[in-house]
Write a protein that holds these residues in place. Structure first.
Motif, PDB file in Angstrom:
ATOM      1  N   GLU A 194       6.602  66.023 -24.614  1.00  0.00           N
ATOM      2  CA  GLU A 194       5.189  65.812 -24.305  1.00  0.00           C
ATOM      3  C   GLU A 194       5.355  64.569 -23.594  1.00  0.00           C
ATOM      4  N   PRO A 195       4.760  64.019 -22.465  1.00  0.00           N
ATOM      5  CA  PRO A 195       4.956  62.852 -21.732  1.00  0.00           C
ATOM      6  C   PRO A 195       3.901  61.895 -22.534  1.00  0.00           C
ATOM      7  N   VAL A 196       4.401  60.640 -22.646  1.00  0.00           N
ATOM      8  CA  VAL A 196       3.739  59.348 -23.020  1.00  0.00           C
ATOM      9  C   VAL A 196       3.235  58.679 -21.811  1.00  0.00           C
ATOM     10  N   TYR A 197       1.978  58.493 -21.282  1.00  0.00           N
ATOM     11  CA  TYR A 197       1.490  58.126 -20.199  1.00  0.00           C
ATOM     12  C   TYR A 197       1.070  56.542 -20.594  1.00  0.00           C
ATOM     13  N   GLU A 198       1.196  55.694 -19.268  1.00  0.00           N
ATOM     14  CA  GLU A 198       0.425  54.437 -19.156  1.00  0.00           C
ATOM     15  C   GLU A 198      -0.564  54.805 -17.982  1.00  0.00           C
ATOM     16  N   GLU A 199      -1.567  54.312 -18.014  1.00  0.00           N
ATOM     17  CA  GLU A 199      -2.435  54.589 -16.667  1.00  0.00           C
ATOM     18  C   GLU A 199      -2.481  53.383 -15.880  1.00  0.00           C
ATOM     19  N   MET A 200      -2.681  53.517 -14.487  1.00  0.00           N
ATOM     20  CA  MET A 200      -2.780  52.283 -13.638  1.00  0.00           C
ATOM     21  C   MET A 200      -3.770  52.835 -12.582  1.00  0.00           C
ATOM     22  N   ARG A 201      -4.547  51.623 -12.277  1.00  0.00           N
ATOM     23  CA  ARG A 201      -5.679  52.208 -11.283  1.00  0.00           C
ATOM     24  C   ARG A 201      -5.309  52.298  -9.929  1.00  0.00           C
ATOM     25  N   GLY A 202      -5.918  53.262  -9.200  1.00  0.00           N
ATOM     26  CA  GLY A 202      -5.450  53.609  -7.768  1.00  0.00           C
ATOM     27  C   GLY A 202      -5.929  52.607  -6.942  1.00  0.00           C
ATOM     28  N   TRP A 203      -5.406  52.817  -5.482  1.00  0.00           N
ATOM     29  CA  TRP A 203      -6.141  51.817  -4.525  1.00  0.00           C
ATOM     30  C   TRP A 203      -7.091  52.419  -3.821  1.00  0.00           C
ATOM     31  N   ASN A 204      -7.262  53.891  -3.633  1.00  0.00           N
ATOM     32  CA  ASN A 204      -8.388  54.324  -3.055  1.00  0.00           C
ATOM     33  C   ASN A 204      -8.509  53.871  -1.487  1.00  0.00           C
ATOM     34  N   ARG A 205      -7.470  53.630  -0.881  1.00  0.00           N
ATOM     35  CA  ARG A 205      -7.699  53.611   0.571  1.00  0.00           C
ATOM     36  C   ARG A 205      -6.245  54.126   1.343  1.00  0.00           C
ATOM     37  N   PRO A 206      -6.441  54.627   2.394  1.00  0.00           N
ATOM     38  CA  PRO A 206      -5.330  54.771   3.061  1.00  0.00           C
ATOM     39  C   PRO A 206      -4.209  53.688   3.544  1.00  0.00           C
ATOM     40  N   THR A 207      -2.796  54.134   3.180  1.00  0.00           N
ATOM     41  CA  THR A 207      -1.798  53.372   3.163  1.00  0.00           C
ATOM     42  C   THR A 207      -0.768  53.555   4.598  1.00  0.00           C
ATOM     43  N   HIS A 208      -1.328  54.716   5.255  1.00  0.00           N
ATOM     44  CA  HIS A 208      -0.358  55.366   6.092  1.00  0.00           C
ATOM     45  C   HIS A 208      -0.118  54.202   7.497  1.00  0.00           C
TER      46      HIS A 208
END
Ligand code: IMP
Ligand code: MG
Length: 422
Positions: A366-380
């Motif tokens: 089973e994976p043990v996760y840490e969470e990080m906040r996303g950036w929610n905007r395009p990076t391309h």
């Protein structure tokens, strides 16, 4: 650029083709050293999409020599199709391609055995590409394979082929499969052989001479670390050494001539075929497939997707000696609100920092996760590292710290220009 080994640090499809294409600008020679046409490297070159299977991606750039090394298994007919396909698209293939005379051949009975063994396995199947890769490497290890140097000697080839077909027809019969016609295979392979003749050489000697002249070599890995026959999630692996050592054995260039190992990872994880994928996530898969992403380049299969697995990445760092890290497909996570990273596995109540060796135990992790906040905007559109959203910068820095390698490339899209070099 010094002599560089580029490898996939996950389960393949890390976006190596594109990184190789970018790095080729600073190399003279690009070498493939393992795998066969199970690989599919997608490269966008001047607005056109190319999918390469056996030929190194360096072929798209002028003035570079591409070498298919001794460790590769070659389906001569597929290779001719690939060469002629490139030529039709206006890509020059001539003196810029060399094929090792020691490379083993994939024959039709390999493909049929691959298929029938999978059928027989039923639910326990590997999910191979059905290109005959496993049986071809099997013959190589059993010392019963046919090589490119055999194909260059038609009489000898025909004699050896006849015996091989006789043997394999009796095996195919046991599977209830149709026997193979010697004449058909012989004719089509000899015809392909004549088309390949101008490219066939002792590539070991050629590479050593090039090194003496100070040429810079890029070794392009196919598949990924966890598909390695020795270090991967056996038996759900391919049949070659996809890890850094494979670049030496598969080319004849010794370890002390290698300068840098560059590992390529996706900002998340994908896998095609069967076998454990501890961080697999249905929601993430649905989102990426909905964006039209993550369909296989060779078989068109939808790839299974999951969160970044730092346990696996750390292990890959160790086996390959990854000095530098390229993170690809960062833009795939542009709209994810909370991003998860697997920092350990849990098995039977115990925390694991390295993947277990056997498939059955890995399947239960089973994976043990840490969470990080996303950036929610395009990076391309990002061209410089400093222009990335702060959360995206944090994210890639965390991944490289967890992998233990220096971050040198971040890719935010399939085109050459969508590459941030640090
Ligand atoms: P094979 O190499 O066709 O025998 O397939 C063995 C396993 O490796 C299967 O799970 C395939 O899906 C996987 N595989 C083989 N080549 C590639 C590749 O180029 N990218 C990703 N997975 C691959
Ligand atoms: Mg691929």
């Amino acid at each position: 650029m010094a002599n560089t080994i580029l490898i996939g640090a996950q389960w393949g499809d890390e976006g190596k083709g594109k990184i190789i294409d970018v790095l080729t600008a600073n190399s003279d020679i690009v070498v493939r050293s393992q795998g066969g046409n199970n690989a599919g490297h997608t490269v966008i070159h001047r607005g056109t999409k190319y999918v390469l299977h056996l030929i190194p991606s360096g072929i798209l750039r002028r003035g570079k020599t591409c070498v298919i090394g001794n460790g590769v298994v070659i389906d001569p007919i597929a290779l001719v199709v690939e060469i002629e396909g490139l030529q039709k698209m206006g890509i020059a293939v001539g003196k810029n391609l060399l094929i090792s005379d020691c490379a083993h051949l994939v024959l039709p009975y390999h493909r049929m055995l691959d298929e029938h063994r999978e059928i027989l396995k039923g639910h326990a199947k590997i999910g191979t590409t059905k290109r005959g890769i496993g049986p071809a490497y099997g013959d190589k290890a059993a010392r019963t394979g046919l090589r490119m140097c055999d194909l260059m000697q038609p009489e000898l080839f025909s004699k050896k082929l006849q015996a091989k077909i006789r043997e394999n027809n009796s095996i195919l019969e046991a599977f209830g499969a149709k026997p193979i016609s010697f004449r058909k295979v012989n004719d089509s392979y000899l015809e392909a052989g004549e088309k390949l003749r101008p490219y066939v050489a002792n590539t070991v000697v050629w590479l050593h001479r090039a090194l003496q002249r100070g040429k810079r070599i890029l070794f392009e890995g196919a598949q990924g670390t966890f598909l390695d026959i020795d270090h991967g999630t056996y038996p759900y692996v391919t049949s070659s050494n996809t890890t850094a050592g494979g670049a030496c054995t598969g080319s004849g260039v010794p370890p002390h001539r290698m300068d840098v190992v560059l590992g390529v990872v996706k900002a998340y994880t994908t896998r095609v075929g069967e076998g454990a994928l501890p961080t697999e996530d249905a929601g993430l898969s649905a989102m990426l497939h909905g964006m039209g992403r993550e369909f296989g380049a060779t078989t068109g299969r939808a790839r299974r997707c999951g969160w970044f697995d730092a346990v696996a990445a750390r292990y890959a760092g160790m086996i390959n000696g990854i000095d530098e890290l390229a993170i690809t497909n960062l833009d795939g996570l542009d709209s994810v609100k909370t991003i998860r990273v697997c920092v350990a596995y849990k098995l039977d109540g115990k925390r694991l920092d390295v993947p277990p060796s056997d498939a059955a135990r890995l399947e239960r992790c089973e994976p043990v996760y840490e969470e990080m906040r996303g950036w929610n905007r395009p990076t391309h559109h990002t061209k410089e590292f400093t222009q990335l959203p702060a959360a995206a910068k944090d994210y890639v820095r965390v991944l490289s710290a967890m992998t233990g390698a220096k971050l040198t490339v971040v890719s935010v899209g399939p085109a050459r220009g969508q590459t941030i070099i640090l």
